[in-house]
Enzyme design. Structure first.
Site, PDB file in Angstrom:
ATOM      1  N   LYS A  12       0.862  -1.179   0.000  1.00 25.42           N
ATOM      2  CA  LYS A  12       0.000   0.000   0.000  1.00 25.42           C
ATOM      3  C   LYS A  12       0.899   1.229   0.000  1.00 25.42           C
ATOM      4  O   LYS A  12       1.626   1.487   0.962  1.00 25.42           O
ATOM      5  CB  LYS A  12      -0.927   0.005   1.208  1.00 25.42           C
ATOM      6  N   ARG A  16     -10.828   9.709   1.415  1.00 28.61           N
ATOM      7  CA  ARG A  16     -10.780  10.382   2.715  1.00 28.61           C
ATOM      8  C   ARG A  16     -11.933  11.355   2.868  1.00 28.61           C
ATOM      9  O   ARG A  16     -12.420  11.581   3.979  1.00 28.61           O
ATOM     10  CB  ARG A  16      -9.415  11.054   2.890  1.00 28.61           C
ATOM     11  N   GLU A  52       7.440  -7.213   0.952  1.00 33.50           N
ATOM     12  CA  GLU A  52       6.294  -7.076   1.857  1.00 33.50           C
ATOM     13  C   GLU A  52       5.239  -8.154   1.574  1.00 33.50           C
ATOM     14  O   GLU A  52       4.678  -8.748   2.500  1.00 33.50           O
ATOM     15  CB  GLU A  52       5.669  -5.687   1.704  1.00 33.50           C
ATOM     16  N   LYS A  72      -2.004  -1.574  -3.806  1.00 34.16           N
ATOM     17  CA  LYS A  72      -2.858  -0.388  -3.803  1.00 34.16           C
ATOM     18  C   LYS A  72      -1.976   0.852  -3.849  1.00 34.16           C
ATOM     19  O   LYS A  72      -1.055   0.956  -3.041  1.00 34.16           O
ATOM     20  CB  LYS A  72      -3.722  -0.379  -2.534  1.00 34.16           C
ATOM     21  N   SER A 112     -10.043   5.477  -5.284  1.00 37.88           N
ATOM     22  CA  SER A 112     -10.990   6.589  -5.467  1.00 37.88           C
ATOM     23  C   SER A 112     -10.490   7.642  -6.440  1.00 37.88           C
ATOM     24  O   SER A 112     -11.257   8.162  -7.252  1.00 37.88           O
ATOM     25  CB  SER A 112     -11.298   7.230  -4.112  1.00 37.88           C
ATOM     26  N   TYR A 137     -14.667   0.772  -7.513  1.00 40.03           N
ATOM     27  CA  TYR A 137     -15.932   1.499  -7.405  1.00 40.03           C
ATOM     28  C   TYR A 137     -16.730   1.391  -8.700  1.00 40.03           C
ATOM     29  O   TYR A 137     -17.894   1.794  -8.736  1.00 40.03           O
ATOM     30  CB  TYR A 137     -15.657   2.961  -7.057  1.00 40.03           C
TER      31      TYR A 137
END
Length: 325
Positions: free
Chosen positions: A196, A206, A234, A249, A275, A314
């Site tokens: 991320k 946010r 990671e 992400k 987003s 989305y």
């Protein structure tokens, strides 16, 4: 003119193109993020995410039913915590009667087959808007991990199929796996936000949850977007600690990372079409600069081609409708 090989033969008609397509996008590839608010009959537009809403549980259940009818099999839940429930401990995150816990139960009751994933991070519950507990201006790791374990177990107890830690604290996957095992939630999965990045493209999210950091930024725990090898490290570490799915992400500017991770791990790889990526397509389409429907399918197919087995997006409902014809 004589040619030994004519590559255009396999591009000549829609039928042959579909027969030889290397990447097939399906509604079952999508995870739908849902933003949940308190109240009844609440459907609040998100200004920076055109056509997307924050909804109360009753309307969220209706949305989940529609998604299921379109062939979308998974949702990822986020909640907007009331200001009076926020503090620097995150304790509302494991309240058995909290908004997230009630939402999980309502969705499981209404659409039992829907696969319910839940966001695990403290930023919606933090007075500081950070993903962890703050001490002397620092986001502390180990105490935050303890809170995340409590949060994950609470989600599992409410009925979540899979928890999705998005915090980027060190060691949280192993700790959550141990916490789930110790509480007999042996069938609850973990989708780790393994790579991320600290991205400027999170802004609309946010806005949706009123969770922007109250001071500083998130660069001490989210990854530097200049780094590539670190993402593979990671992801491999999270798999070793017990992750069932690993995530990259954002997605659109990180296709190389998706492919690197896919080439390294043996668990499914998820990408989050975030987003800001959604907002850019919507804004360009509103200006008439691009064809929105074509852009949606091209973008999502590209993410899958890069190596994403699953895509949190989305656009899932719009894409499912387009794919269903």
């Amino acid at each position: 003119m004589y040619l030994q090989k004519r590559s255009r033969i396999l591009r000549a008609t829609p039928a042959i193109r579909s027969l030889v397509a290397e990447t097939i996008l399906r509604p079952t590839d999508f995870i739908t993020p849902l933003f949940i608010d308190e109240g009844n009959g609440i459907k609040t537009p998100i200004a920076s995410m055109k056509d997307y809403y924050r909804m109360s549980i009753d309307l969220t259940v209706q949305e989940v039913k529609e998604l299921w009818s379109l062939g979308v099999k998974s949702v990822l839940l986020f909640v907007k915590a009331a200001d009076e429930t926020k503090d620097n401990t995150g304790q509302e995150a494991w309240n058995p009667e909290g908004l997230m816990q009630r939402a999980i139960k309502a969705i499981r009751d209404a659409v039992p087959e829907m696969y319910v994933m839940t966001d695990v991070a403290l930023d919606p519950y933090s007075i500081y808007g950070h993903d962890g507990i703050v001490k002397d201006g620092e986001i502390v790791n180990d105490e935050t991990v303890e809170a995340l374990v409590k949060m994950s177990v609470s989600h599992a107890r409410a009925g979540a199929h899979m928890v999705a830690p998005s915090d980027m604290m060190d060691g949280r996957i192993a700790a959550i796996r141990n916490g789930l095992e110790e509480n007999n939630f042996t069938s609850t999965g973990i989708m780790a936000y393994s790579a991320k990045y600290a991205s400027c493209f999170y802004g609309p999210f946010r806005d949706a949850l009123d969770s922007a950091p109250g001071f500083g930024d998130k660069k001490t725990y989210q990854m530097d977007y200049a780094n590539r090898t670190e993402a593979v490290k990671e992801a491999a570490q999270d798999v070793e600690e017990g992750a069932d799915i690993v995530m990259v992400k954002p997605a659109l500017s990180y296709m190389d990372i998706i492919r690197d991770v896919k080439n390294t791990v043996t668990v499914p790889v998820s990408a989050y079409n975030i987003s800001g990526e959604y907002a850019m397509v919507k804004a360009a389409a509103e200006k008439g600069w691009i064809d929105e429907n074509k852009a949606i399918l091209e973008m999502l197919t590209s993410m899958k081609r890069a190596g994403a087995d699953l895509i949190a997006t989305y656009f899932s409902k719009d894409a499912a409708r387009l794919l269903n014809g």
